[in-house]
Design an enzyme around this catalytic site. Structure first.
Site, PDB file in Angstrom:
ATOM      1  N   THR A  43       0.698  -1.261   0.012  1.00 40.91           N
ATOM      2  CA  THR A  43      -0.004   0.032   0.084  1.00 40.91           C
ATOM      3  C   THR A  43       0.846   1.255  -0.020  1.00 40.91           C
ATOM      4  OG1 THR A  43      -1.794  -1.154   1.256  1.00 40.91           O
ATOM      5  CG2 THR A  43      -1.913   1.254   1.287  1.00 40.91           C
ATOM      6  N   TYR A 106     -12.849  -4.237  -3.265  1.00 44.48           N
ATOM      7  CA  TYR A 106     -13.903  -3.711  -3.998  1.00 44.48           C
ATOM      8  C   TYR A 106     -14.785  -4.741  -4.298  1.00 44.48           C
ATOM      9  CZ  TYR A 106     -16.489  -1.219  -7.709  1.00 44.48           C
ATOM     10  OH  TYR A 106     -17.422  -0.572  -8.289  1.00 44.48           O
ATOM     11  N   TYR A 132      -2.544 -10.204   4.061  1.00 46.85           N
ATOM     12  CA  TYR A 132      -2.669  -8.976   4.403  1.00 46.85           C
ATOM     13  C   TYR A 132      -4.078  -8.639   4.632  1.00 46.85           C
ATOM     14  CZ  TYR A 132      -1.949  -3.910   3.847  1.00 46.85           C
ATOM     15  OH  TYR A 132      -1.720  -2.523   4.284  1.00 46.85           O
ATOM     16  N   ARG A 137      -9.318  -0.496   4.551  1.00 46.21           N
ATOM     17  CA  ARG A 137      -9.063  -0.195   3.022  1.00 46.21           C
ATOM     18  C   ARG A 137      -9.813  -1.074   2.174  1.00 46.21           C
ATOM     19  NH1 ARG A 137      -5.035   3.143   1.439  1.00 46.21           N
ATOM     20  NH2 ARG A 137      -3.467   4.079   2.978  1.00 46.21           N
ATOM     21  N   LYS A 162       0.174 -10.436   7.904  1.00 45.59           N
ATOM     22  CA  LYS A 162       0.185  -8.683   8.432  1.00 45.59           C
ATOM     23  C   LYS A 162      -1.178  -8.386   8.714  1.00 45.59           C
ATOM     24  CE  LYS A 162       1.218  -4.057   6.639  1.00 45.59           C
ATOM     25  NZ  LYS A 162       1.365  -3.387   5.643  1.00 45.59           N
ATOM     26  N   ILE A 204       5.198  -4.877   9.687  1.00 43.82           N
ATOM     27  CA  ILE A 204       5.443  -4.263   8.479  1.00 43.82           C
ATOM     28  C   ILE A 204       4.998  -3.041   8.537  1.00 43.82           C
ATOM     29  CG2 ILE A 204       4.667  -4.457   6.213  1.00 43.82           C
ATOM     30  CD1 ILE A 204       4.557  -7.402   6.249  1.00 43.82           C
TER      31      ILE A 204
END
Length: 293
Positions: A43, A106, A132, A137, A162, A204
């Site tokens: 990201t 999405y 992740y 997000r 993560k 991370i």
């Protein structure tokens, strides 16, 4: 396989194109300062604005410049399973150690869709996967039961997570549901201290882009159970953790890097723009507080 301070590297740009020379310097500096692994094209690396050719070149340069000194966890996530597999196959070919695969964004797949997505990737590429989870997000949340199911189903392939869910209870959920060999990495700098106390083994990190030595020293103190030193270092870094998100990331961290290094600019790609004045003031204050200016 992974532990300590692992920066999610920015992707430097110069006049709209990937600044390869600056990126190579950034990789060298990170390793010299004690970062234990590197994550290109996450990201913070603005992967969503890179073409596939650019994405692959950034990973290739990172692996080449790291030259085996530290592992490279290549950002391979996509909301298209086949594109994620394309990234993984390329990363495997060029020598990455593992793939960081974000939950598909999405599309909003359910838990069955997430299991199908990650299972397909695990079954069709030999590169180990770091899950992740960042529901803030992606909207989609990789729930603990799903993480446990995937890690048990593919113990040699799905090796780590993560976690940027902000839910610290998940560290214990994962540890008790999978076992201590499953590698848990915080995805939130400001929660790294309590996450490590619960069983995580590193972070991370966004902040590690600009403060790699402090972040590495902090993680080392945690690993050595030196809570007093860890808390002291965390206090130094704490304002910086929040300053990194005073405006849309990675605007603030690129601004911070431009303050620390003349060879890095704060250039970002649309739809992002350079961070606002409020964020710049917060970053400047945090850099001074951490002794980086």
């Amino acid at each position: 396989m992974f532990s300590g301070s692992i920066p999610a590297l920015v992707t430097p740009f110069c006049d709209g194109t990937f600044d390869e020379a600056a990126f190579r310097q950034l990789v060298d500096w990170q390793i010299e300062q004690g970062s234990s692994a590197l994550v290109p094209c996450g990201t913070t690396g603005e992967a969503s604005t890179l073409s596939n050719a650019e994405h692959h070149r950034v990973i290739e340069v990172c692996v080449e410049q790291a030259a085996g000194r530290v592992p490279v966890i290549a950002g391979c996530g996509s909301n298209d399973t086949m594109n994620a597999l394309l990234h993984m196959n390329f990363s495997k070919k060029c020598g990455a150690t593992a793939a960081l695969c974000v939950a598909p964004y999405y599309n909003r797949p359910g838990q069955a869709g997430l299991i199908a997505h990650f299972s397909y990737l695990a079954e069709n590429c030999d590169l180990p996967i770091v899950l992740y989870n960042v529901p803030g997000r992606t909207v989609t949340d990789i729930e603990p039961e799903t993480v446990c199911e995937l890690a048990k189903k593919y113990p040699e392939k799905i090796i780590a997570i993560k976690d940027a869910s902000g839910d610290l209870s998940r560290v214990t959920d994962h540890r008790m549901g999978i076992g201590k060999n499953f590698c848990q990495l915080s995805g939130d700098d400001e929660l790294a201290l309590p996450a490590n106390a619960a069983g995580a083994v590193g972070c991370i990190s966004v902040t590690a882009n600009v403060a790699p030595k402090l972040c590495a020293d902090f993680q080392r103190a945690c690993a050595e159970n030196d809570i007093e030193k860890a808390r002291s270092l965390n206090d130094l870094l704490y304002p910086l953790h929040y300053a990194m998100f005073e405006d849309a990331s990675p605007g603030p961290v690129k601004y911070a890097l431009s303050r620390v290094h003349s060879w890095l600019s704060d250039e970002v790609r649309l739809p992002l723009v350079p961070c606002n004045d409020k964020a710049r003031k917060a970053v400047d204050h945090a850099l001074e507080h951490a002794g980086l200016l």
